[in-house]
Motif scaffolding. Structure first.
Motif, PDB file in Angstrom:
ATOM      1  N   HIS A 603       0.850  -1.194   0.000  1.00 62.39           N
ATOM      2  CA  HIS A 603       0.000   0.000   0.000  1.00 62.39           C
ATOM      3  C   HIS A 603       0.882   1.239   0.000  1.00 62.39           C
ATOM      4  O   HIS A 603       1.832   1.351   0.789  1.00 62.39           O
ATOM      5  CB  HIS A 603      -0.913  -0.002   1.230  1.00 62.39           C
ATOM      6  CG  HIS A 603      -1.718   1.249   1.383  1.00 62.39           C
ATOM      7  ND1 HIS A 603      -2.518   1.753   0.383  1.00 62.39           N
ATOM      8  CD2 HIS A 603      -1.847   2.104   2.441  1.00 62.39           C
ATOM      9  CE1 HIS A 603      -3.101   2.854   0.806  1.00 62.39           C
ATOM     10  NE2 HIS A 603      -2.717   3.084   2.051  1.00 62.39           N
ATOM     11  N   GLU A 675     -13.069  10.147   7.531  1.00 64.59           N
ATOM     12  CA  GLU A 675     -12.952  10.241   6.080  1.00 64.59           C
ATOM     13  C   GLU A 675     -14.217   9.750   5.391  1.00 64.59           C
ATOM     14  O   GLU A 675     -14.600  10.265   4.332  1.00 64.59           O
ATOM     15  CB  GLU A 675     -11.749   9.417   5.613  1.00 64.59           C
ATOM     16  CG  GLU A 675     -11.353   9.632   4.169  1.00 64.59           C
ATOM     17  CD  GLU A 675     -10.794  11.015   3.907  1.00 64.59           C
ATOM     18  OE1 GLU A 675     -10.893  11.489   2.758  1.00 64.59           O
ATOM     19  OE2 GLU A 675     -10.234  11.623   4.855  1.00 64.59           O
ATOM     20  N   ALA A 676     -14.896   8.747   5.984  1.00 65.70           N
ATOM     21  CA  ALA A 676     -16.135   8.245   5.390  1.00 65.70           C
ATOM     22  C   ALA A 676     -17.241   9.283   5.454  1.00 65.70           C
ATOM     23  O   ALA A 676     -18.142   9.293   4.603  1.00 65.70           O
ATOM     24  CB  ALA A 676     -16.572   6.965   6.091  1.00 65.70           C
ATOM     25  N   GLU A 678     -16.895  12.339   4.798  1.00 64.08           N
ATOM     26  CA  GLU A 678     -16.684  13.301   3.727  1.00 64.08           C
ATOM     27  C   GLU A 678     -17.341  12.862   2.424  1.00 64.08           C
ATOM     28  O   GLU A 678     -17.572  13.681   1.539  1.00 64.08           O
ATOM     29  CB  GLU A 678     -15.185  13.522   3.511  1.00 64.08           C
ATOM     30  CG  GLU A 678     -14.459  14.075   4.726  1.00 64.08           C
ATOM     31  CD  GLU A 678     -14.954  15.461   5.098  1.00 64.08           C
ATOM     32  OE1 GLU A 678     -15.347  16.213   4.176  1.00 64.08           O
ATOM     33  OE2 GLU A 678     -14.953  15.787   6.302  1.00 64.08           O
ATOM     34  N   GLY A 679     -17.606  11.590   2.256  1.00 64.14           N
ATOM     35  CA  GLY A 679     -18.251  11.106   1.036  1.00 64.14           C
ATOM     36  C   GLY A 679     -18.582   9.635   1.166  1.00 64.14           C
ATOM     37  O   GLY A 679     -17.843   8.872   1.793  1.00 64.14           O
ATOM     38  N   ASP A 681     -18.243   7.106  -0.718  1.00 63.23           N
ATOM     39  CA  ASP A 681     -17.577   6.342  -1.774  1.00 63.23           C
ATOM     40  C   ASP A 681     -16.652   5.326  -1.123  1.00 63.23           C
ATOM     41  O   ASP A 681     -15.581   5.681  -0.616  1.00 63.23           O
ATOM     42  CB  ASP A 681     -16.790   7.283  -2.681  1.00 63.23           C
ATOM     43  CG  ASP A 681     -16.198   6.550  -3.879  1.00 63.23           C
ATOM     44  OD1 ASP A 681     -16.458   5.335  -4.031  1.00 63.23           O
ATOM     45  OD2 ASP A 681     -15.454   7.193  -4.662  1.00 63.23           O
ATOM     46  N   VAL A 683     -14.830   3.075  -2.542  1.00 63.25           N
ATOM     47  CA  VAL A 683     -13.602   2.901  -3.335  1.00 63.25           C
ATOM     48  C   VAL A 683     -12.544   3.910  -2.899  1.00 63.25           C
ATOM     49  O   VAL A 683     -11.345   3.604  -2.859  1.00 63.25           O
ATOM     50  CB  VAL A 683     -13.916   3.033  -4.837  1.00 63.25           C
ATOM     51  CG1 VAL A 683     -12.649   2.897  -5.673  1.00 63.25           C
ATOM     52  CG2 VAL A 683     -14.946   1.997  -5.252  1.00 63.25           C
ATOM     53  N   ARG A 684     -12.974   5.102  -2.573  1.00 66.24           N
ATOM     54  CA  ARG A 684     -12.019   6.115  -2.099  1.00 66.24           C
ATOM     55  C   ARG A 684     -11.372   5.692  -0.791  1.00 66.24           C
ATOM     56  O   ARG A 684     -10.163   5.885  -0.586  1.00 66.24           O
ATOM     57  CB  ARG A 684     -12.752   7.440  -1.923  1.00 66.24           C
ATOM     58  CG  ARG A 684     -11.851   8.594  -1.514  1.00 66.24           C
ATOM     59  CD  ARG A 684     -12.598   9.912  -1.620  1.00 66.24           C
ATOM     60  NE  ARG A 684     -11.748  11.013  -1.234  1.00 66.24           N
ATOM     61  CZ  ARG A 684     -11.654  11.490   0.008  1.00 66.24           C
ATOM     62  NH1 ARG A 684     -12.382  10.926   0.970  1.00 66.24           N
ATOM     63  NH2 ARG A 684     -10.858  12.499   0.287  1.00 66.24           N
ATOM     64  N   LEU A 685     -12.136   5.104   0.116  1.00 69.58           N
ATOM     65  CA  LEU A 685     -11.554   4.611   1.364  1.00 69.58           C
ATOM     66  C   LEU A 685     -10.571   3.480   1.105  1.00 69.58           C
ATOM     67  O   LEU A 685      -9.533   3.377   1.774  1.00 69.58           O
ATOM     68  CB  LEU A 685     -12.669   4.134   2.302  1.00 69.58           C
ATOM     69  CG  LEU A 685     -13.686   5.180   2.769  1.00 69.58           C
ATOM     70  CD1 LEU A 685     -14.687   4.535   3.707  1.00 69.58           C
ATOM     71  CD2 LEU A 685     -12.993   6.338   3.459  1.00 69.58           C
ATOM     72  N   ARG A 687      -8.706   3.086  -1.522  1.00 68.29           N
ATOM     73  CA  ARG A 687      -7.473   3.622  -2.111  1.00 68.29           C
ATOM     74  C   ARG A 687      -6.652   4.411  -1.094  1.00 68.29           C
ATOM     75  O   ARG A 687      -5.433   4.338  -1.084  1.00 68.29           O
ATOM     76  CB  ARG A 687      -7.821   4.513  -3.298  1.00 68.29           C
ATOM     77  CG  ARG A 687      -8.378   3.749  -4.488  1.00 68.29           C
ATOM     78  CD  ARG A 687      -8.763   4.712  -5.600  1.00 68.29           C
ATOM     79  NE  ARG A 687      -9.240   3.985  -6.789  1.00 68.29           N
ATOM     80  CZ  ARG A 687      -9.712   4.582  -7.882  1.00 68.29           C
ATOM     81  NH1 ARG A 687      -9.781   5.916  -7.939  1.00 68.29           N
ATOM     82  NH2 ARG A 687     -10.117   3.847  -8.908  1.00 68.29           N
ATOM     83  N   VAL A 688      -7.331   5.162  -0.230  1.00 67.40           N
ATOM     84  CA  VAL A 688      -6.598   6.015   0.725  1.00 67.40           C
ATOM     85  C   VAL A 688      -5.985   5.189   1.841  1.00 67.40           C
ATOM     86  O   VAL A 688      -4.820   5.383   2.219  1.00 67.40           O
ATOM     87  CB  VAL A 688      -7.540   7.093   1.290  1.00 67.40           C
ATOM     88  CG1 VAL A 688      -6.841   7.883   2.406  1.00 67.40           C
ATOM     89  CG2 VAL A 688      -7.983   8.040   0.192  1.00 67.40           C
ATOM     90  N   ALA A 696     -14.565  -1.266   4.025  1.00 70.83           N
ATOM     91  CA  ALA A 696     -14.962   0.057   3.528  1.00 70.83           C
ATOM     92  C   ALA A 696     -16.471   0.233   3.578  1.00 70.83           C
ATOM     93  O   ALA A 696     -16.981   1.301   3.957  1.00 70.83           O
ATOM     94  CB  ALA A 696     -14.444   0.249   2.106  1.00 70.83           C
TER      95      ALA A 696
END
Length: 715
Positions: A603, A675-676, A678-679, A681, A683-685, A687-688, A696
């Motif tokens: 990662h 972070e969740a 904020e949106g 998504d 998939v964004r979690l 990747r980050v 996720a």
């Protein structure tokens, strides 16, 4: 518990007394969020001999006591003549405190001169306090009516006599030098009757024999000369010196049928001497110590090479256990071979190249000397032997020796065995005989040693599985079930029914892993635990209060702790991922960090400006403290810095968060949940933070419950 000052209780504590029972006590009211003042005792009751410092508020209540001991330099009438000359005194620095409150004339003049000398020499207050105390002793030692201090009085001071003489000379308080008047009782006519030394000073017992009698009180008959004198191990001083001098006759003084006599005074055998056989600038040692060193050197030169040198061409018949090094003393080591001496010299260069102090690495050098002297260096040395020698005492350290021999390819590394795996094997051995073999096969599958290749799991998880399943297997044996093929779904459900839900879930997980592994190995035909399902409560992530997160970096004790907190709280890394980071994984030029993960792709973490600055600070401190460490990991400590491969334990995560009151898992959940929010998504979690899809979705459903529809095929 008392809040306030209780003088009666305070004096009882200081004097180590106990108050009678029945005294009124004031109770303290506990109010939430209100911190009570500390209530520490003045003395430790379980340590009666311990002397505790008296608190400041007690000192204020205690009346000051003047310090003027009349025994030390008693006051006399001015102008009175002494009948006897004063004897030589033996003063110590602490004597100045006994007369610190005595008024001494001209002391202020000397103190001013000492302050000027302190400014000239650029010394601190400790030096000034010491010299002022010694000046007080010198002035107090003056005779009645005497204004100046005699030079021989300064010889009685424990130290700093030239400095005190200079200060007295500047104010005109130092008398001219003159010979000391020795009392007549100090001279005893005659010669030494004990050691037979001719000193030509008419003393019946010389100073050396007096010192010998002081350290060896009591008299007896000497085993050698049959004289009645003070003895040490059955011998008088005369015979002790003779035997010590002639134990190895380097000087040719041993006589047949007689004893060697010597001159006294300045020519007598002393405890300090010089010897031309030692190199220049060698520290002077006593003659007897030098004699013993010469004896050891002669014995060392006469040593033979070890009979137990390992021959690499000889084939081993069987694997031998660890050797017992406790019975071998370091004083009788065999002579090292030239190859072993070369390895020892290379180890000394290795220590200097790492920037270590050779004097602090004698414990490591001692282990290497023992091993290469007995075993040689023609064949590799087993790591288990290094560990056995290191267990002899705290003066034997083997970590640096292991790393050095590994670098020279002279080490047979010991296979690392997990303690959790050993405990799991012991638990399997304690089961009934019909189940022990099956559980050991299960452990082999979990460690990746089954008939089919598989990914091994953590030893801690293996032990947890076995420990949860073992009580149920014992119950099966008590019910008369002798074979695991007889276990059915109904039997497992009956065993799980009386257990609590969390415990039943853990037991079910272990049994399901057990029967799956046995079916895979062909030991059973069906898996009875496969179709069993338990209803459990899944806990959703909960955010942490903002006030608990405020200032956690400011409370970190060092740069390493601040970087660890940033990696957990900002980038949501797990403890195992943090401890496995390598120094090469940190790309400070591009601000990236590669996280190594087992059986999964690595990662890549993009560092923010603050985390990157914390990483630079820790890298600089790491290089400053361990500039030549061979350990490739990013986080190291004092123990792992000398080991080429070992990472630090996960205890550094707890140590870093110790002052915050937070846990790494809770801090990581709070960051991902934030972070969740904020949106929605997942998939964004992924990747980050590099988490799985299931994880996720758990965070997204918690942050946005209205936007997530229930799964129609979920159980």
């Amino acid at each position: 518990m008392r809040l306030g000052e209780d003088e009666q209780w305070m004096w009882a504590e200081i004097r180590r007394e106990y108050l009678p029972p029945g005294r009124p006590r004031q109770l303290a009211v506990v109010v939430p969020d209100v911190k009570l003042p500390p209530a520490n005792p003045l003395r430790a009751h379980d340590r009666p001999t311990t002397r505790e410092p008296v608190p400041e508020w007690v000192r204020k209540l205690s009346p000051p006591r003047p310090q003027d001991d009349p025994v030390l330099f008693p006051r006399q009438v001015d102008g009175q003549l002494g009948l006897f000359p004063p004897p030589r005194r033996t003063l110590v620095t602490a004597d100045a405190g006994r007369i610190r409150d005595r008024p001494i004339p001209q002391l202020d003049l000397v103190d001013a001169q000492l302050a000027d000398i302190a400014r000239e020499r650029k010394v601190g207050g400790a030096w000034l306090n010491l010299t002022r105390s010694l000046a007080r002793l010198a002035l107090a030692a003056r005779e009645p009516g005497q204004r100046q201090v005699l030079p021989q009085t300064l010889d009685d001071l424990p130290s700093m006599s030239p400095t005190i003489a200079e200060a007295l000379r500047r104010v005109g308080l130092l008398a001219d030098a003159r010979s000391r008047v020795v009392p007549g009782s100090g001279v005893v006519h005659g010669s030494c009757t004990r050691c037979l030394a001719w000193a030509n000073d008419r003393r019946q017992v010389c100073v050396a024999c007096r010192q010998f009698a002081r350290f060896h009180p009591g008299s007896g008959e000497c085993e050698r000369c049959r004289s009645v004198q003070p003895l040490a191990e059955g011998l008088c001083r005369f015979c002790t010196v003779l035997q010590t001098q002639a134990v190895t006759d380097f000087d040719g003084i041993a006589l047949e049928g007689g004893d060697q006599l010597w001159f006294g005074a300045g020519f007598a055998p002393k405890l300090r001497t010089t010897d031309a056989r030692y190199p220049p600038r060698t520290r002077r040692k006593g003659r007897f110590v030098a004699k013993k060193r010469l004896v050891k050197a002669a014995a060392r030169a006469a040593r033979s090479i070890s009979d137990h040198l390992i021959d690499p061409a000889q084939t081993a018949l069987f694997e031998a256990p660890a050797r017992d090094w406790a019975s071998l003393g370091e004083s009788d080591l065999p002579a090292p071979t030239p190859e072993a001496e070369a390895v020892m010299a290379e180890f000394a260069r290795y220590i200097r190249s790492r920037g270590w102090n050779p004097d602090h690495q004698r414990s490591s050098t001692r282990i290497l000397r023992i091993l290469v002297s007995w075993l040689g260096v023609r064949a590799p040395i087993r790591e288990i032997d290094i560990q056995a020698v290191a267990l002899l005492s705290s003066n034997h350290t083997g970590a640096r020796v292991t790393d050095f021999l590994r670098r020279r390819e002279l080490l047979i590394a010991e296979e690392k065995t997990s303690a959790d795996l050993l405990r799991a094997r012991d638990t399997a051995a304690s089961l009934p005989e019909s189940y022990a073999a099956a559980v050991n096969t299960w452990i082999d599958v979990l460690t990746g040693q089954g008939s089919k290749p598989s990914r091994p799991i953590a030893p801690t998880t293996i032990y947890n599985y076995v420990s949860f399943a073992a009580p149920i297997l014992r119950d099966f044996s008590a019910q008369g079930i002798t074979d695991l093929r007889q276990v059915t779904k109904e039997i497992i459900e009956a065993a799980l029914k009386p257990l609590s839900r969390p415990h039943a879930r853990s037991v079910h997980t272990g049994l399901r892993s057990l029967f799956r592994a046995l079916r895979r190995e062909g030991l059973i035909f069906r898996d009875p635990a496969r179709t069993i399902s338990l209803t459990i409560a899944r806990h959703k992530p909960v955010p942490l209060p903002t006030d608990r997160l405020k200032g956690i970096l400011d409370n970190a004790p060092d740069a390493r702790s601040r970087l660890v907190i940033a990696l957990v709280a900002i980038h949501a890394l797990m403890p195992g991922e943090i401890t496995s980071l390598h120094l090469d994984d940190l790309d400070r030029a591009q601000g990236r960090l590669r996280v190594r993960r087992k059986s999964r792709p690595d990662h890549l973490v993009y560092l923010d400006e603050m985390t990157l600055e914390l990483a630079r600070s820790w890298a600089a401190e790491r290089f400053r403290r361990w500039p030549r460490t061979p350990n490739p990991h990013l986080f190291i400590n004092r123990e792992t810095a000398v080991n080429g491969e070992a990472p630090v334990s996960r205890m550094i995560i707890r140590t870093s968060l110790k002052g915050t009151g937070l846990q790494a898992g809770k801090l990581r959940q709070d960051r991902i949940l934030d972070e969740a929010h904020e949106g929605a998504d997942p998939v964004r979690l992924m990747r980050v933070f590099g988490i799985s899809a299931i994880t996720a979705m758990k965070y997204v459903s918690t942050a946005h419950p209205a936007d997530i529809r229930p799964d129609p095929i979920a159980p």
